[in-house]
Design an enzyme around this catalytic site. Structure first.
Site, PDB file in Angstrom:
ATOM      1  N   GLY A 157      11.544  -2.187  -2.468  1.00 53.57           N
ATOM      2  CA  GLY A 157      10.430  -3.065  -2.103  1.00 53.57           C
ATOM      3  C   GLY A 157       9.388  -3.159  -3.192  1.00 53.57           C
ATOM      4  N   GLY A 179       4.943  -4.015  -3.683  1.00 58.54           N
ATOM      5  CA  GLY A 179       3.624  -4.302  -3.139  1.00 58.54           C
ATOM      6  C   GLY A 179       2.633  -4.551  -4.250  1.00 58.54           C
ATOM      7  N   GLY A 180       1.343  -4.543  -3.889  1.00 56.56           N
ATOM      8  CA  GLY A 180       0.318  -4.789  -4.891  1.00 56.56           C
ATOM      9  C   GLY A 180       0.276  -3.716  -5.967  1.00 56.56           C
ATOM     10  N   ASP A 232      -7.572  -2.885   3.209  1.00 58.48           N
ATOM     11  CA  ASP A 232      -6.352  -3.689   3.008  1.00 58.48           C
ATOM     12  C   ASP A 232      -5.389  -3.469   4.168  1.00 58.48           C
ATOM     13  OD1 ASP A 232      -4.789  -5.554   1.724  1.00 58.48           O
ATOM     14  OD2 ASP A 232      -3.841  -4.102   0.368  1.00 58.48           O
TER      15      ASP A 232
END
Length: 487
Positions: A31, A33-34, A155
């Protein structure tokens, strides 16, 4: 910048991480993400020797091009090294060797919540438990980390809520969080709000002022993602409703929230479980941050929604809720209602309006002082009295309901309704009211010809009847009985 000495025990040699992830092989990629890309691997429980048993880990590899850097890297380490909770992810270690910045976590086998939002395999009960767990984690950050501090995540989104093998929620991604004193309303003022578009509090965006209620707003978006099976940003939707927060408010105003909830969840939901859940979720999205609930209240209401669901599914005794019969009729039509007897009240009268269906019910009780109290009219929003028959069922002082029977089915508009009802008391049987007692002038209505009825019946011992619950709108869409807890 060197990491503080107190965190040295969490350092993991870079070569160990490379070996665990097959040198960040694409086969180990799981995966992104940021923070950067995430890899799965097998790492020994003791990094001093690879002869020890291995544990499955998830490794985040910082990508400075992604917008996060050294500050976020350090914040994540400090946060997870300092604060421990059952609903926070477990940081196993980190590496800051050379140009690589790596964070190593326990791997949560069910991934992140966002990938399960549209799944028909994730039940309403499971979703409620996930939401309760996540809320408990956020409540800990806001109020439980220490006597003088609070942590704001900044977040909150479904992709930052991980799920372990038992579907327990684990909050992740603390790179953007900030720490402030608990006695200070506003944590600080920033020029540009942080977070993910679609989840960020509009008040935070417009004012730059960050509060605990900013996290609450974001969590409200997640709650609606859970019941709608949609992401915070909706594809193929009109511009003004492209955000899920606007989309659900639009349907609330129209009274059509049921139409955007996942159908398989509606089939499972106990009406008051949905009502409590949706009420607290809408409060989270209140434009006025002062009107938003605390995380503590969110936990309480979500636990209440879960209790309603579990009591209905299992008929297990619960002092607060009592027991319930099955809910007969529609799980989606109308709005939930509850009529429950007070401890000193007896049901003395039921007023029934009906024609082809049970249109509405009104209940009258008598308290210990002899005063009569009449409920609101449940159902009957169409007010077509000229088409209806009315029957008033008067009960003696020592008479009580000990059973119910009837039929439910779909009308010509394919809406499921209660078609007929009979009430059994310890003295006699009343009814049936509704379709089976309909005037012959209704016999040619297409709605009547096209219905297919399902029969239901249930009885209980004298002294256990405690009220009715169900769903109603223009008609009585669904009906069930509340029963007292057996000691």
């Amino acid at each position: 910048m060197s990491l503080v000495q107190e965190l040295d025990h969490l350092k993991i040699p870079l070569e160990h991480i490379k070996l665990a992830t097959n040198n960040f092989s694409n086969d180990n990629f799981i995966g992104q993400g940021g923070f950067g890309r995430v890899y799965k691997g097998q790492l020994p429980l003791s990094t001093t020797s690879f002869d020890n048993p291995a544990t499955t880990v998830a490794v985040k590899r910082l990508d400075v091009k992604g917008g996060q850097g050294q500050h976020e890297f350090l914040m994540e380490i400090v946060m997870l090294a300092s604060y421990k909770h059952d609903n926070l992810v477990s940081l196993l270690g980190f590496s800051d060797d050379g140009h690589e910045k790596l964070l190593v976590y326990k791997h949560e086998v069910n991934g992140s919540l966002d990938i399960h939002l549209s799944s028909t395999n994730l039940t309403w009960e499971q979703r409620l438990k996930i939401c309760v767990g996540a809320a408990k984690g956020f409540e800990y950050l806001h109020n439980g980390v220490s006597a003088g501090h609070k942590v704001l995540h900044r977040d909150i989104k479904s992709s930052n809520i991980l799920l372990d093998a038992n579907w327990v929620a684990k909050i992740s991604d603390f790179g953007l969080c900030t720490i402030g004193p608990t006695n200070q309303q506003f944590t600080f003022l920033v020029t540009n709000a942080c977070g993910t578009f679609g989840y960020v509090d509009p008040q935070y965006v417009s004012t730059g002022v960050l509060t605990k209620e900013s996290d609450v707003y974001s969590f409200g978006v997640v709650l609606f993602e859970v019941i709608c099976g949609r992401y915070a940003m909706i594809k193929n939707c009109e511009e003004e409703r492209r955000l899920l927060s606007r989309f659900v408010k639009f349907h609330k105003q129209k009274g059509t929230l049921d139409t955007i909830i996942m159908p398989h969840l509606l089939e499972q939901m106990e009406p008051y479980s949905l009502q409590v859940f949706s009420n607290i979720a809408f409060q989270c999205l209140n434009e006025d941050r002062k009107q938003r609930p605390t995380m503590g209240l969110i936990v309480k209401d979500l636990e209440t929604a879960l209790k309603y669901q579990l009591v209905t599914q299992t008929t297990v005794s619960e002092p607060e809720f009592g027991r319930r019969t099955k809910l007969w009729g529609s799980m989606t039509g109308g709005s939930p209602f509850l009529f429950k007897l007070e401890s000193d009240e007896k049901l003395r009268k039921i007023t029934i309006y009906h024609d082809m269906w049970i249109n509405s019910l009104i209940f009258t009780t008598q308290d210990s002082n002899g005063l009569l109290h009449t409920s609101q009219e449940f159902g009957g929003l169409h007010n077509r009295r000229q088409w209806e028959e009315m029957f008033v069922m008067d009960l003696d002082a020592d008479e009580e309901i000990t059973g119910i029977s009837g039929t439910y089915g779909r009308n010509g508009s394919d809406v499921e309704l209660i078609m007929s009802l009979s009430f059994v008391t310890n003295k006699e049987t009343y009814g049936p009211f509704g379709k089976s007692n309909t005037k012959s002038t209704y016999a040619n209505f297409s709605e009547l010809r096209r219905t297919t009825n399902t029969h239901f019946s249930e009885s209980w011992d004298s002294g256990l009847f405690d009220g009715f619950y169900g769903r109603c709108g223009w008609f009585v869409d669904a009906l069930g009985c509340c029963l007292k807890t057996i000691n």
